[in-house]
Write a protein that holds these residues in place. Structure first.
Motif, short mmCIF file in Angstrom:
data_model
loop_
_atom_site.label_atom_id
_atom_site.label_comp_id
_atom_site.label_asym_id
_atom_site.label_seq_id
_atom_site.Cartn_x
_atom_site.Cartn_y
_atom_site.Cartn_z
N GLY A 73 0.83 -1.19 0.00
CA GLY A 73 0.00 0.00 0.00
C GLY A 73 0.87 1.24 0.00
O GLY A 73 2.10 1.16 0.09
N TYR A 74 0.20 2.37 -0.12
CA TYR A 74 0.92 3.64 -0.11
C TYR A 74 0.01 4.75 0.37
O TYR A 74 -1.21 4.61 0.42
N VAL A 75 0.61 5.86 0.75
CA VAL A 75 -0.13 7.06 1.13
C VAL A 75 0.55 8.26 0.49
O VAL A 75 1.78 8.32 0.41
N VAL A 76 -0.26 9.16 -0.02
CA VAL A 76 0.21 10.43 -0.58
C VAL A 76 -0.57 11.52 0.13
O VAL A 76 -1.82 11.51 0.12
N SER A 77 0.13 12.45 0.76
CA SER A 77 -0.53 13.52 1.51
C SER A 77 0.36 14.76 1.49
O SER A 77 1.55 14.67 1.22
N HIS A 78 -0.27 15.90 1.80
CA HIS A 78 0.48 17.15 1.75
C HIS A 78 -0.33 18.28 2.37
O HIS A 78 -1.56 18.21 2.46
N PRO A 79 0.34 19.36 2.78
CA PRO A 79 -0.38 20.55 3.25
C PRO A 79 -1.20 21.15 2.10
O PRO A 79 -0.78 21.08 0.93
N TRP A 80 -2.35 21.75 2.45
CA TRP A 80 -3.20 22.32 1.40
C TRP A 80 -4.12 23.38 1.95
O TRP A 80 -4.06 23.74 3.11
N GLN A 81 -4.97 23.92 1.08
CA GLN A 81 -5.94 24.95 1.44
C GLN A 81 -7.28 24.31 1.79
O GLN A 81 -7.66 23.32 1.20
N ASP A 82 -7.99 24.90 2.73
CA ASP A 82 -9.25 24.36 3.25
C ASP A 82 -10.29 24.19 2.15
O ASP A 82 -10.67 25.16 1.48
N LEU A 83 -10.74 22.97 1.94
CA LEU A 83 -11.81 22.59 0.99
C LEU A 83 -11.54 22.96 -0.46
O LEU A 83 -12.42 22.86 -1.30
N ASN A 84 -10.37 23.40 -0.77
CA ASN A 84 -10.00 23.70 -2.15
C ASN A 84 -9.34 22.44 -2.70
O ASN A 84 -8.13 22.36 -2.82
N VAL A 85 -10.17 21.43 -3.01
CA VAL A 85 -9.68 20.11 -3.38
C VAL A 85 -9.04 20.14 -4.77
O VAL A 85 -9.67 20.57 -5.73
N PRO A 86 -7.80 19.66 -4.87
CA PRO A 86 -7.18 19.60 -6.21
C PRO A 86 -7.95 18.61 -7.09
O PRO A 86 -8.29 17.51 -6.64
N PRO A 87 -8.24 18.96 -8.31
CA PRO A 87 -8.93 18.02 -9.20
C PRO A 87 -8.13 16.74 -9.39
O PRO A 87 -6.90 16.77 -9.38
N LEU A 88 -8.84 15.64 -9.53
CA LEU A 88 -8.20 14.35 -9.73
C LEU A 88 -7.28 14.40 -10.94
O LEU A 88 -7.61 15.00 -11.96
N SER A 89 -6.14 13.79 -10.80
CA SER A 89 -5.15 13.67 -11.87
C SER A 89 -4.62 15.03 -12.34
O SER A 89 -4.34 15.24 -13.51
N SER A 90 -4.51 15.95 -11.38
CA SER A 90 -3.96 17.26 -11.73
C SER A 90 -2.65 17.50 -10.99
O SER A 90 -2.46 17.03 -9.88
N LEU A 91 -1.77 18.22 -11.62
CA LEU A 91 -0.51 18.58 -10.99
C LEU A 91 -0.71 19.85 -10.16
O LEU A 91 -1.44 20.75 -10.55
N LEU A 92 -0.04 19.91 -9.02
CA LEU A 92 -0.18 21.06 -8.12
C LEU A 92 0.78 22.19 -8.46
O LEU A 92 0.49 23.34 -8.20
N ARG A 93 1.94 21.85 -8.95
CA ARG A 93 3.03 22.77 -9.27
C ARG A 93 3.73 23.32 -8.03
O ARG A 93 4.92 23.51 -8.01
N SER A 94 2.97 23.62 -6.97
CA SER A 94 3.56 24.10 -5.72
C SER A 94 2.58 23.86 -4.58
O SER A 94 1.40 23.58 -4.82
N LEU A 95 3.06 24.02 -3.37
CA LEU A 95 2.22 23.88 -2.18
C LEU A 95 1.97 25.27 -1.60
O LEU A 95 2.77 26.18 -1.80
N PRO A 96 0.87 25.45 -0.87
CA PRO A 96 0.58 26.77 -0.31
C PRO A 96 1.61 27.18 0.74
O PRO A 96 2.16 26.34 1.46
N ILE A 97 1.84 28.46 0.84
CA ILE A 97 2.79 29.00 1.81
C ILE A 97 2.20 28.91 3.22
O ILE A 97 2.90 28.59 4.16
#
Length: 140
Positions: free
Chosen positions: A46-70
């Motif tokens: 198994g695996y897990v992928v997680s990261h800091p993000w913005q509240d309820l601003n869900v990244p679309p499936l199969s999209s690149l983030l380019r950067s993480l929020p400050i």
């Protein structure tokens, strides 16, 4: 990554995501990406992928983030995928404990995720609550 992609396709056959997303998230936030394997084995269960993000601003499936929020507001669990061999043995509980430590180190107090309908009760039993599904669905 080939084993991760295999697990991704096996656990989410109707929602295939480009493996480039996992690669990018690993590059952006390696502290939030893990694999599950038994002691002394090269096989990944198994695996897990997680990261800091913005509240309820869900990244679309199969999209690149380019950067993480400050200034992240939530710790986003992008994906936890476990093969059937390791489901029901407490792996998810251990993963959540580890992710909680990561979130605390980054001073983030809230978690967010998007759950498949069949997993909603699992996440609710771990303290997650359902928010406006329609608002989130429109962002995916």
């Amino acid at each position: 990554m080939p084993q991760i992609e295999k697990i991704l396709l096996q656990t989410y056959p109707t929602l295939p995501e480009d493996i480039a997303c996992a690669r990018e998230r690993l590059r952006l936030f390696p502290d939030g990406c893990y694999v599950l394997r038994s002691d002394g084995s090269d096989r990944i269960f198994g695996y897990v992928v997680s990261h800091p993000w913005q509240d309820l601003n869900v990244p679309p499936l199969s999209s690149l983030l380019r950067s993480l929020p400050i200034s992240p507001e939530v710790y986003f669990i992008h994906d936890i995928a476990l093969l059937p061999d390791v489901q029901g043995i407490g792996a998810a509980k251990a993963i959540l404990a580890q992710l909680s430590q990561v979130a605390r180190r980054h001073y983030i107090k809230k978690f967010a995720l998007v759950a498949m309908p069949m997993a909603e009760s699992f996440w609710q039993s771990r303290g997650f609550r359902i928010v406006d599904k329609e608002a989130i669905r429109t962002t995916c």
